[in-house]
Design a protein around this motif. Structure first.
Motif, PDB file in Angstrom:
ATOM      1  N   ILE A  72      -4.575   0.370  12.853  1.00  0.00           N
ATOM      2  CA  ILE A  72      -5.218  -0.981  13.112  1.00  0.00           C
ATOM      3  C   ILE A  72      -4.473  -2.192  13.559  1.00  0.00           C
ATOM      4  N   PHE A  73      -3.448  -2.264  12.859  1.00  0.00           N
ATOM      5  CA  PHE A  73      -2.496  -3.486  13.353  1.00  0.00           C
ATOM      6  C   PHE A  73      -1.669  -3.097  14.809  1.00  0.00           C
ATOM      7  N   THR A  74      -1.599  -1.987  15.281  1.00  0.00           N
ATOM      8  CA  THR A  74      -1.071  -1.555  16.528  1.00  0.00           C
ATOM      9  C   THR A  74      -2.027  -2.007  17.705  1.00  0.00           C
TER      10      THR A  74
ATOM     11  N   VAL B  11       8.428   0.209  15.144  1.00  0.00           N
ATOM     12  CA  VAL B  11       8.948  -0.846  14.203  1.00  0.00           C
ATOM     13  C   VAL B  11       8.148  -0.513  12.738  1.00  0.00           C
ATOM     14  N   LEU B  12       6.869  -0.230  12.881  1.00  0.00           N
ATOM     15  CA  LEU B  12       6.030  -0.063  11.651  1.00  0.00           C
ATOM     16  C   LEU B  12       6.450   1.472  11.014  1.00  0.00           C
ATOM     17  N   VAL B  13       6.469   2.164  12.024  1.00  0.00           N
ATOM     18  CA  VAL B  13       6.797   3.715  11.305  1.00  0.00           C
ATOM     19  C   VAL B  13       8.202   3.696  10.862  1.00  0.00           C
TER      20      VAL B  13
ATOM     21  N   VAL C 121       0.867  -1.229   0.211  1.00  0.00           N
ATOM     22  CA  VAL C 121       0.115  -0.040  -0.124  1.00  0.00           C
ATOM     23  C   VAL C 121       0.953   1.283   0.014  1.00  0.00           C
ATOM     24  N   LYS C 122       0.636   2.277  -0.950  1.00  0.00           N
ATOM     25  CA  LYS C 122       1.796   3.357  -1.027  1.00  0.00           C
ATOM     26  C   LYS C 122       1.003   4.556  -0.532  1.00  0.00           C
TER      27      LYS C 122
ATOM     28  N   LEU D 111      -0.812   5.025   7.286  1.00  0.00           N
ATOM     29  CA  LEU D 111      -1.025   5.215   8.904  1.00  0.00           C
ATOM     30  C   LEU D 111      -2.161   4.700   9.263  1.00  0.00           C
ATOM     31  N   GLY D 112      -3.362   4.447   8.525  1.00  0.00           N
ATOM     32  CA  GLY D 112      -4.439   3.809   9.158  1.00  0.00           C
ATOM     33  C   GLY D 112      -4.234   2.275   9.410  1.00  0.00           C
TER      34      GLY D 112
END
Length: 294
Positions: free
Chosen positions: A255-257, A285-287, A243-244, A250-251
């Motif tokens: 959601i995953f967090t 980690v995601l950021v 997803v770009k 950010l959404g």
């Protein structure tokens, strides 16, 4: 007649225990979670109050003797008496010598001091022991229900005063570790407990008894935790890779967090601060992944 015959057969069965305390003690020893006993909260408090009141009375008596000695030193016209009283107040050896010589007043003070010494030790030990008892937790719900069901069978397990064991269920405590199972473990007990249970050989009079191996449940829950954590991490990274648009990314991070935090709460006994820390590390980690692959 059938009941009498059953009692006779039970008495002759070597696998059966003597009814009463012997049978009950074997039942409690069959699993550590069944080590459930009375806390005697009211009696414990009352015992401490009696000790406290007795000490207070001795304290008052000693203070009265001190005031009397102080008055003698300040107002007596007999210098010899004043010197003896002051020596007794300043020197332990002099106090004991005067008591041994027959001075009833000093002997009475010495008896109070000895009584305080003994009673103070008893009182402090009782306080510390009671503090340790109060640290013990209430029984876990599942073993406590099994305990109550077994105890309240017919005929009663204990007679006389022993029959009142469960008179106040709020007064019960459990020995050993009584950690409440996490939500996933509790769910497994409810849904898969029948398949995980293990039947032990017990006296026939106990009826069928099943035990749930904690180690097996912990292993399964641990395996599920690893798989869920890995799935959430890999799933989040793959989603962010394909997803770009930054808004959607950010959404997805949010959601995953949220899912990660929920999984920790569901699968572990983690405290709130530990959930915050692990969730913050996961989000970080995601950021970082977004920053590197932007």
């Amino acid at each position: 007649m059938a009941a009498i015959q059953a009692d006779v057969e039970a008495a002759l069965d070597e696998k059966e225990y003597l009814p009463g305390f012997a049978d009950f003690s074997h039942f409690i020893a069959s699993d550590h979670s069944l080590s459930i006993y009375r806390k005697f909260a009211v009696l414990g408090a009352r015992n401490l109050l009696y000790l406290q009141a007795e000490l207070q009375l001795l304290e008052i008596n000693l203070q009265e003797l001190d005031v009397e000695d102080k008055r003698t030193i300040a107002t007596s016209s007999n210098d010899l008496e004043k010197i003896k009283v002051e020596k007794g107040a300043r020197s332990w050896e002099e106090l004991k010598e005067q008591a041994d010589e027959g001075n009833e007043k000093q002997a009475g003070k010495l008896r109070i001091i000895y009584r305080i010494r003994k009673l103070m030790q008893e009182y402090e030990e009782a306080l510390l022991r009671r503090n340790e008892v109060l640290r013990l937790e209430k029984p876990e719900k599942s073993p406590f229900n099994a305990f109550k069901t077994w105890f309240r069978r017919r005929p009663p397990v204990l007679w006389g005063s022993g029959f009142r064991l469960l008179h106040d269920e709020e007064d019960m405590i459990a020995l050993g570790s009584q950690d409440e199972p996490d939500r996933m473990s509790a769910l497994m007990h409810r849904c898969l407990g029948y398949r995980l249970r293990v039947e032990r050989e017990t006296p026939r009079s106990w009826g069928p008894m099943y035990y749930y191996p904690v180690e097996r449940v912990a292993f399964i829950v641990g395996l599920i935790s690893i798989l869920v954590s890995a799935a959430l991490l890999v799933g989040a990274i793959m989603s962010l890779h394909f997803v770009k648009p930054m808004g959607i990314r950010l959404g997805l991070v949010g959601i995953f967090t949220t899912l990660f935090a929920a999984s920790i709460t569901l699968l572990t006994h983690a405290r709130r601060i530990e959930v915050y820390g692990a969730t913050a590390a996961y989000a970080a980690v995601l950021v970082v992944f977004i920053s590197v692959n932007n």
